[in-house]
Design a protein around this motif. Structure first.
Motif, short mmCIF file in Angstrom:
data_model
loop_
_atom_site.label_atom_id
_atom_site.label_comp_id
_atom_site.label_asym_id
_atom_site.label_seq_id
_atom_site.Cartn_x
_atom_site.Cartn_y
_atom_site.Cartn_z
N ARG A 77 0.84 -1.21 0.00
CA ARG A 77 0.00 0.00 0.00
C ARG A 77 0.87 1.25 0.00
N SER A 78 0.42 2.29 -0.68
CA SER A 78 1.16 3.55 -0.74
C SER A 78 1.05 4.31 0.57
N VAL A 79 2.21 4.79 1.05
CA VAL A 79 2.29 5.54 2.30
C VAL A 79 3.37 6.61 2.14
N LYS A 80 3.04 7.84 2.51
CA LYS A 80 4.06 8.89 2.54
C LYS A 80 4.82 8.72 3.85
N GLY A 81 6.15 8.71 3.76
CA GLY A 81 6.95 8.53 4.96
C GLY A 81 8.09 9.52 5.01
N MET A 82 8.51 9.84 6.23
CA MET A 82 9.64 10.73 6.45
C MET A 82 10.77 9.91 7.07
N VAL A 109 -2.54 -4.33 8.98
CA VAL A 109 -1.89 -4.73 10.23
C VAL A 109 -2.91 -4.56 11.35
N SER A 110 -3.25 -5.67 12.00
CA SER A 110 -4.22 -5.58 13.09
C SER A 110 -3.50 -5.61 14.42
N VAL A 111 -3.93 -4.73 15.31
CA VAL A 111 -3.38 -4.68 16.66
C VAL A 111 -4.54 -4.64 17.65
N ALA A 112 -4.42 -5.41 18.70
CA ALA A 112 -5.42 -5.44 19.76
C ALA A 112 -4.98 -4.48 20.86
N GLU A 113 -5.92 -4.06 21.69
CA GLU A 113 -5.57 -3.19 22.81
C GLU A 113 -4.49 -3.80 23.68
N SER A 114 -4.52 -5.11 23.84
CA SER A 114 -3.53 -5.78 24.69
C SER A 114 -2.12 -5.75 24.08
N ASP A 115 -1.99 -5.41 22.78
CA ASP A 115 -0.69 -5.32 22.13
C ASP A 115 0.06 -4.03 22.49
N PHE A 116 -0.64 -3.05 23.04
CA PHE A 116 -0.05 -1.76 23.37
C PHE A 116 0.63 -1.82 24.73
N LYS A 117 1.70 -2.62 24.81
CA LYS A 117 2.38 -2.84 26.08
C LYS A 117 3.74 -2.16 26.17
N TYR A 118 4.17 -1.48 25.13
CA TYR A 118 5.43 -0.74 25.15
C TYR A 118 5.13 0.72 25.44
N ARG A 119 6.03 1.41 26.12
CA ARG A 119 5.85 2.81 26.47
C ARG A 119 6.78 3.66 25.61
N LYS A 123 -3.65 10.40 17.31
CA LYS A 123 -3.40 11.77 17.77
C LYS A 123 -1.93 12.00 18.15
N SER A 124 -1.16 10.94 18.29
CA SER A 124 0.25 11.05 18.66
C SER A 124 1.18 11.15 17.46
N LEU A 125 0.72 10.75 16.29
CA LEU A 125 1.59 10.71 15.11
C LEU A 125 0.74 10.86 13.86
N SER A 126 1.07 11.86 13.04
CA SER A 126 0.28 12.08 11.83
C SER A 126 0.98 11.59 10.56
N LEU A 127 2.29 11.36 10.61
CA LEU A 127 3.06 10.97 9.44
C LEU A 127 3.87 9.72 9.77
N THR A 128 3.99 8.82 8.85
CA THR A 128 4.82 7.62 9.06
C THR A 128 6.29 8.01 9.12
N ALA A 133 7.67 4.02 12.70
CA ALA A 133 6.54 4.34 13.57
C ALA A 133 5.36 4.70 12.69
N ILE A 134 4.21 4.05 12.92
CA ILE A 134 2.99 4.32 12.18
C ILE A 134 1.85 4.52 13.18
N ASN A 135 0.80 5.22 12.73
CA ASN A 135 -0.35 5.37 13.61
C ASN A 135 -1.37 4.27 13.32
N ARG A 136 -2.39 4.19 14.17
CA ARG A 136 -3.40 3.12 14.05
C ARG A 136 -4.12 3.13 12.71
N SER A 137 -4.46 4.32 12.21
CA SER A 137 -5.16 4.40 10.92
C SER A 137 -4.31 3.85 9.79
N THR A 138 -3.03 4.19 9.80
CA THR A 138 -2.12 3.66 8.78
C THR A 138 -1.99 2.16 8.92
#
Length: 180
Positions: free
Chosen positions: A80-85, A105-115, A151-156, A94-99
């Protein structure tokens, strides 16, 4: 358990720091300076054998810095096409959930274990492996990444998990040269 590596990429007013496990099992070794003579049109056969990046026949990739001095490009991630910096201070992509959803790529709430530390505080992140990351004539398989909230990241951000799989990369005269 996590050591935070901070870098100065400000995207949508948020600086994102990418974590790395102390034992290196998540993200490998810290970024190292890698520079080679990039005057060759194509990499020598030996570098193609030792580099996990796949060369598809058109030589190195050159990205020109924008007015802010950033290197952005049109990537294909999981087809898939993605603009990245490019961000050499980021340990991983680093990608956001929408990307992530767009990339399949599916991620569950329980996967968010890194800070992850940001300019606005610490946020959770999920570790994923991207099947394929491409830019022009370069293709890299199985690249580590982190998914964070929209809300934490708008660009890949294309970090060292991609760049370290190349034979070389070099910033010179307002250009970033990527060699597979």
């Amino acid at each position: 358990m996590l050591r935070i590596m901070v870098f100065a990429a400000f995207v949508a007013g948020v600086a994102l720091a990418v974590p790395r496990l102390i034992d290196g099992s998540l993200l490998g070794s810290p970024a190292e300076s890698r520079s080679t003579d990039t005057r060759r049109e194509t990499p020598p056969p030996a570098s193609r054998k030792t580099s996990p990046a796949v060369y598809t026949g058109r030589g190195h990739v050159v990205l020109r810095a924008d007015a802010r001095g950033h290197y952005e490009g049109a990537f294909r991630i999981n087809g898939r096409s993605v603009k990245g910096m490019i961000d050499t201070g980021a340990s991983v992509i680093a990608i956001n959930r929408s990307t992530a959803r767009k990339l399949g790529v599916s991620v569950a709430e329980s996967d968010f274990k890194y800070r992850v530390a940001t300019a606005n505080g610490t946020i959770p992140a999920a570790r994923v492996v991207l099947k394929r990351v491409e830019i022009q004539s370069i293709r890299v398989n199985n690249v580590e990444a982190l998914v964070v909230d929209d809300k934490s990241l708008s660009l890949t951000l294309i970090g060292m998990s991609f760049l370290n799989k190349l034979a070389s990369y070099q910033a010179r005269n307002g250009e970033l040269i990527l060699t597979p």
